[in-house]
Design a protein around this motif. Structure first.
Motif, PDB file in Angstrom:
ATOM      1  N   ILE A  54       0.143 -10.769  11.960  1.00 27.31           N
ATOM      2  CA  ILE A  54      -0.605 -11.768  11.191  1.00 27.31           C
ATOM      3  C   ILE A  54       0.339 -12.531  10.268  1.00 27.31           C
ATOM      4  CG2 ILE A  54      -2.334 -12.061   9.366  1.00 27.31           C
ATOM      5  CD1 ILE A  54      -3.922  -9.794  10.763  1.00 27.31           C
ATOM      6  N   SER A  55       1.261 -11.824   9.620  1.00 26.41           N
ATOM      7  CA  SER A  55       2.237 -12.481   8.743  1.00 26.41           C
ATOM      8  C   SER A  55       3.119 -13.434   9.533  1.00 26.41           C
ATOM      9  CB  SER A  55       3.105 -11.445   8.037  1.00 26.41           C
ATOM     10  OG  SER A  55       2.323 -10.651   7.187  1.00 26.41           O
TER      11      SER A  55
ATOM     12  N   ALA B  61       2.361 -14.883  12.419  1.00 26.72           N
ATOM     13  CA  ALA B  61       1.533 -16.004  12.850  1.00 26.72           C
ATOM     14  C   ALA B  61       1.310 -16.988  11.697  1.00 26.72           C
ATOM     15  CB  ALA B  61       0.201 -15.502  13.391  1.00 26.72           C
ATOM     16  N   ALA B  62       1.096 -16.481  10.504  1.00 30.33           N
ATOM     17  CA  ALA B  62       0.910 -17.353   9.341  1.00 30.33           C
ATOM     18  C   ALA B  62       2.184 -18.143   9.049  1.00 30.33           C
ATOM     19  CB  ALA B  62       0.504 -16.531   8.117  1.00 30.33           C
ATOM     20  N   ALA B  63       3.334 -17.486   9.129  1.00 35.36           N
ATOM     21  CA  ALA B  63       4.603 -18.173   8.881  1.00 35.36           C
ATOM     22  C   ALA B  63       4.853 -19.252   9.933  1.00 35.36           C
ATOM     23  CB  ALA B  63       5.748 -17.169   8.868  1.00 35.36           C
TER      24      ALA B  63
ATOM     25  N   GLY C 259       2.546 -20.780  11.659  1.00 36.92           N
ATOM     26  CA  GLY C 259       1.560 -21.821  11.406  1.00 36.92           C
ATOM     27  C   GLY C 259       1.986 -22.761  10.290  1.00 36.92           C
ATOM     28  N   VAL C 260       2.500 -22.203   9.211  1.00 40.98           N
ATOM     29  CA  VAL C 260       2.972 -23.029   8.099  1.00 40.98           C
ATOM     30  C   VAL C 260       4.145 -23.896   8.548  1.00 40.98           C
ATOM     31  CG1 VAL C 260       4.129 -22.941   5.846  1.00 40.98           C
ATOM     32  CG2 VAL C 260       2.133 -21.508   6.284  1.00 40.98           C
ATOM     33  N   TYR C 261       5.062 -23.302   9.311  1.00 42.00           N
ATOM     34  CA  TYR C 261       6.208 -24.055   9.820  1.00 42.00           C
ATOM     35  C   TYR C 261       5.759 -25.216  10.706  1.00 42.00           C
ATOM     36  CZ  TYR C 261      10.114 -25.343  12.763  1.00 42.00           C
ATOM     37  OH  TYR C 261      11.051 -26.056  13.448  1.00 42.00           O
TER      38      TYR C 261
ATOM     39  N   TYR D 171       2.797 -26.699  10.824  1.00 36.94           N
ATOM     40  CA  TYR D 171       2.070 -27.698  10.037  1.00 36.94           C
ATOM     41  C   TYR D 171       3.046 -28.609   9.283  1.00 36.94           C
ATOM     42  CZ  TYR D 171      -0.603 -29.832   6.325  1.00 36.94           C
ATOM     43  OH  TYR D 171      -1.131 -30.745   5.456  1.00 36.94           O
TER      44      TYR D 171
END
Length: 54
Positions: free
Chosen positions: A26-27, A29-31, A33-35, A37
Protein backbone atom coordinates in the motif's frame (compact mmCIF):
# COMPACT_ATOMS: atom_id res chain seq x y z
CA UNK A 1 26.51 21.61 21.34
CA UNK A 2 25.50 18.37 23.02
CA UNK A 3 22.37 16.30 22.71
CA UNK A 4 19.63 16.65 25.36
CA UNK A 5 19.41 12.83 25.39
CA UNK A 6 21.68 11.46 28.06
CA UNK A 7 20.75 7.77 27.96
CA UNK A 8 19.36 5.36 25.39
CA UNK A 9 17.92 2.89 27.91
CA UNK A 10 14.29 2.17 27.22
CA UNK A 11 14.45 3.67 23.73
CA UNK A 12 12.57 1.75 21.09
CA UNK A 13 11.51 2.15 17.50
CA UNK A 14 8.03 1.15 16.43
CA UNK A 15 7.47 0.07 12.86
CA UNK A 16 3.77 -0.56 12.54
CA UNK A 17 3.79 -2.43 9.24
CA UNK A 18 7.41 -3.35 8.57
CA UNK A 19 6.57 -7.06 8.65
CA UNK A 20 3.33 -6.74 6.68
CA UNK A 21 3.57 -7.20 2.91
CA UNK A 22 0.16 -5.55 2.50
CA UNK A 23 1.27 -2.42 4.36
CA UNK A 24 4.43 -2.17 2.29
CA UNK A 25 2.47 -2.74 -0.93
CA UNK A 26 0.00 0.00 0.00
CA UNK A 27 2.86 2.39 0.83
CA UNK A 28 4.57 1.59 -2.46
CA UNK A 29 1.32 2.05 -4.39
CA UNK A 30 0.74 5.40 -2.68
CA UNK A 31 4.28 6.56 -3.49
CA UNK A 32 3.91 5.50 -7.14
CA UNK A 33 0.53 7.24 -7.28
CA UNK A 34 1.97 10.49 -5.94
CA UNK A 35 4.87 10.26 -8.39
CA UNK A 36 2.58 9.66 -11.36
CA UNK A 37 0.20 12.46 -10.34
CA UNK A 38 3.05 14.96 -9.99
CA UNK A 39 4.69 13.84 -13.22
CA UNK A 40 1.45 14.06 -15.21
CA UNK A 41 0.51 17.44 -13.72
CA UNK A 42 3.95 18.84 -14.57
CA UNK A 43 3.65 17.50 -18.12
CA UNK A 44 0.21 19.11 -18.50
CA UNK A 45 1.49 22.43 -17.17
CA UNK A 46 4.47 22.40 -19.55
CA UNK A 47 2.28 21.48 -22.53
CA UNK A 48 -0.19 24.27 -21.71
CA UNK A 49 2.61 26.79 -21.20
CA UNK A 50 4.26 25.81 -24.49
CA UNK A 51 0.96 26.04 -26.42
CA UNK A 52 0.23 29.45 -24.88
CA UNK A 53 3.54 30.91 -26.13
CA UNK A 54 3.46 29.26 -29.53
Amino acid sequence: MSSPITTWEGAAAVFTFADSPLGIAISLAAAVGVYLYLNLSIMKHERDAFDKHK
